[in-house]
Write a protein that holds these residues in place. Structure first.
Motif, PDB file in Angstrom:
ATOM      1  N   VAL A 151       0.845  -1.204   0.000  1.00 28.63           N
ATOM      2  CA  VAL A 151       0.000   0.000   0.000  1.00 28.63           C
ATOM      3  C   VAL A 151       0.874   1.245   0.000  1.00 28.63           C
ATOM      4  O   VAL A 151       0.628   2.190  -0.748  1.00 28.63           O
ATOM      5  CB  VAL A 151      -0.984  -0.007   1.200  1.00 28.63           C
ATOM      6  N   ARG A 152       1.918   1.249   0.836  1.00 30.15           N
ATOM      7  CA  ARG A 152       2.834   2.399   0.872  1.00 30.15           C
ATOM      8  C   ARG A 152       3.553   2.574  -0.456  1.00 30.15           C
ATOM      9  O   ARG A 152       3.728   3.692  -0.942  1.00 30.15           O
ATOM     10  CB  ARG A 152       3.863   2.229   1.988  1.00 30.15           C
ATOM     11  N   ALA A 153       3.963   1.461  -1.060  1.00 31.14           N
ATOM     12  CA  ALA A 153       4.744   1.528  -2.304  1.00 31.14           C
ATOM     13  C   ALA A 153       3.911   2.000  -3.494  1.00 31.14           C
ATOM     14  O   ALA A 153       4.387   2.789  -4.308  1.00 31.14           O
ATOM     15  CB  ALA A 153       5.351   0.166  -2.610  1.00 31.14           C
ATOM     16  N   PHE A 154       2.687   1.534  -3.604  1.00 31.36           N
ATOM     17  CA  PHE A 154       1.881   1.829  -4.790  1.00 31.36           C
ATOM     18  C   PHE A 154       0.818   2.890  -4.571  1.00 31.36           C
ATOM     19  O   PHE A 154       0.286   3.451  -5.521  1.00 31.36           O
ATOM     20  CB  PHE A 154       1.220   0.547  -5.312  1.00 31.36           C
ATOM     21  N   GLY A 155       0.489   3.162  -3.313  1.00 34.06           N
ATOM     22  CA  GLY A 155      -0.590   4.101  -3.011  1.00 34.06           C
ATOM     23  C   GLY A 155      -0.219   5.540  -3.285  1.00 34.06           C
ATOM     24  O   GLY A 155       0.925   5.947  -3.127  1.00 34.06           O
ATOM     25  N   ASP A 156      -1.222   6.298  -3.705  1.00 35.27           N
ATOM     26  CA  ASP A 156      -0.969   7.719  -3.953  1.00 35.27           C
ATOM     27  C   ASP A 156      -1.969   8.623  -3.244  1.00 35.27           C
ATOM     28  O   ASP A 156      -1.848   9.834  -3.300  1.00 35.27           O
ATOM     29  CB  ASP A 156      -0.957   8.005  -5.466  1.00 35.27           C
ATOM     30  N   ALA A 157      -2.958   8.049  -2.571  1.00 39.47           N
ATOM     31  CA  ALA A 157      -3.957   8.861  -1.869  1.00 39.47           C
ATOM     32  C   ALA A 157      -4.498   8.038  -0.707  1.00 39.47           C
ATOM     33  O   ALA A 157      -5.670   7.679  -0.678  1.00 39.47           O
ATOM     34  CB  ALA A 157      -5.078   9.264  -2.819  1.00 39.47           C
ATOM     35  N   LEU A 158      -3.633   7.709   0.238  1.00 42.85           N
ATOM     36  CA  LEU A 158      -4.010   6.811   1.326  1.00 42.85           C
ATOM     37  C   LEU A 158      -5.197   7.336   2.122  1.00 42.85           C
ATOM     38  O   LEU A 158      -5.301   8.528   2.399  1.00 42.85           O
ATOM     39  CB  LEU A 158      -2.817   6.599   2.257  1.00 42.85           C
ATOM     40  N   LEU A 159      -6.101   6.402   2.465  1.00 41.41           N
ATOM     41  CA  LEU A 159      -7.303   6.758   3.217  1.00 41.41           C
ATOM     42  C   LEU A 159      -7.625   5.621   4.183  1.00 41.41           C
ATOM     43  O   LEU A 159      -7.773   4.472   3.769  1.00 41.41           O
ATOM     44  CB  LEU A 159      -8.482   6.983   2.263  1.00 41.41           C
ATOM     45  N   THR A 160      -7.741   5.941   5.457  1.00 44.08           N
ATOM     46  CA  THR A 160      -8.106   4.952   6.462  1.00 44.08           C
ATOM     47  C   THR A 160      -9.600   4.663   6.389  1.00 44.08           C
ATOM     48  O   THR A 160     -10.411   5.568   6.243  1.00 44.08           O
ATOM     49  CB  THR A 160      -7.762   5.456   7.883  1.00 44.08           C
ATOM     50  N   VAL A 161      -9.922   3.376   6.498  1.00 45.07           N
ATOM     51  CA  VAL A 161     -11.318   2.928   6.548  1.00 45.07           C
ATOM     52  C   VAL A 161     -11.487   2.138   7.856  1.00 45.07           C
ATOM     53  O   VAL A 161     -10.708   1.232   8.141  1.00 45.07           O
ATOM     54  CB  VAL A 161     -11.684   2.044   5.348  1.00 45.07           C
ATOM     55  N   ARG A 162     -12.510   2.503   8.608  1.00 51.09           N
ATOM     56  CA  ARG A 162     -12.828   1.831   9.869  1.00 51.09           C
ATOM     57  C   ARG A 162     -14.167   1.137   9.677  1.00 51.09           C
ATOM     58  O   ARG A 162     -15.141   1.767   9.284  1.00 51.09           O
ATOM     59  CB  ARG A 162     -12.926   2.870  10.979  1.00 51.09           C
ATOM     60  N   VAL A 163     -14.201  -0.165   9.979  1.00 48.43           N
ATOM     61  CA  VAL A 163     -15.455  -0.921   9.880  1.00 48.43           C
ATOM     62  C   VAL A 163     -15.858  -1.352  11.292  1.00 48.43           C
ATOM     63  O   VAL A 163     -15.144  -2.124  11.935  1.00 48.43           O
ATOM     64  CB  VAL A 163     -15.301  -2.170   8.973  1.00 48.43           C
ATOM     65  N   GLU A 164     -16.954  -0.825  11.753  1.00 50.61           N
ATOM     66  CA  GLU A 164     -17.507  -1.250  13.042  1.00 50.61           C
ATOM     67  C   GLU A 164     -18.324  -2.500  12.785  1.00 50.61           C
ATOM     68  O   GLU A 164     -19.331  -2.457  12.085  1.00 50.61           O
ATOM     69  CB  GLU A 164     -18.359  -0.141  13.647  1.00 50.61           C
ATOM     70  N   LEU A 165     -17.858  -3.608  13.351  1.00 49.13           N
ATOM     71  CA  LEU A 165     -18.518  -4.894  13.138  1.00 49.13           C
ATOM     72  C   LEU A 165     -19.731  -5.021  14.050  1.00 49.13           C
ATOM     73  O   LEU A 165     -19.694  -4.625  15.219  1.00 49.13           O
ATOM     74  CB  LEU A 165     -17.531  -6.028  13.393  1.00 49.13           C
TER      75      LEU A 165
END
Length: 121
Positions: A104-118
């Motif tokens: 993700v760090r190597a190829f990502g260009d617009a990192l975005l955190t996603v949180r899923v509440e189970l």
């Protein structure tokens, strides 16, 4: 890179038994869409980082309908996804599985955190 992931890597990864899958509802089709993701469950929350941020199809689907399912170790969990642009995605990656985080760090260009509440139950 997106074409390679969509046409080759993702179809192969979806077949791997231990691969975590994120299932969203297609915003146009209404059909289930399954995407291999890397992330980690912490209690009743599943964390992941999208490498292409709001350009990712699954992120666009979440924006249209945040109800998702996550397959972790072969078991499906329903939940609600939240996009977290205020979160430090690079710092978050340090707490997630190393192999996926490095990609993700190597190829990502617009990192975005996603949180899923189970959902409980």
């Amino acid at each position: 890179m997106t074409t390679v992931q969509r046409r080759i890597a993702n179809p192969l990864a979806r077949r791997v038994p231990g691969q975590v899958l994120l299932e969203t509802t297609g915003r146009k089709s209404g059909l289930p869409r399954r995407t291999p993701v890397g992330g980690r469950r912490v209690g009743e929350v599943f964390w992941l980082v999208s490498e292409f941020g709001e350009k990712s199809q699954y992120v666009r689907n979440i924006k249209a309908d945040p109800r998702v399912r996550v397959r972790i170790r072969g078991k499906w969990y329903a939940g609600t996804a939240y996009l977290m642009p205020e979160d430090d995605a690079r710092a978050r990656l340090r707490a997630l599985p190393r192999f996926n985080s490095a990609a993700v760090r190597a190829f990502g260009d617009a990192l975005l955190t996603v949180r899923v509440e189970l959902d409980r139950g």
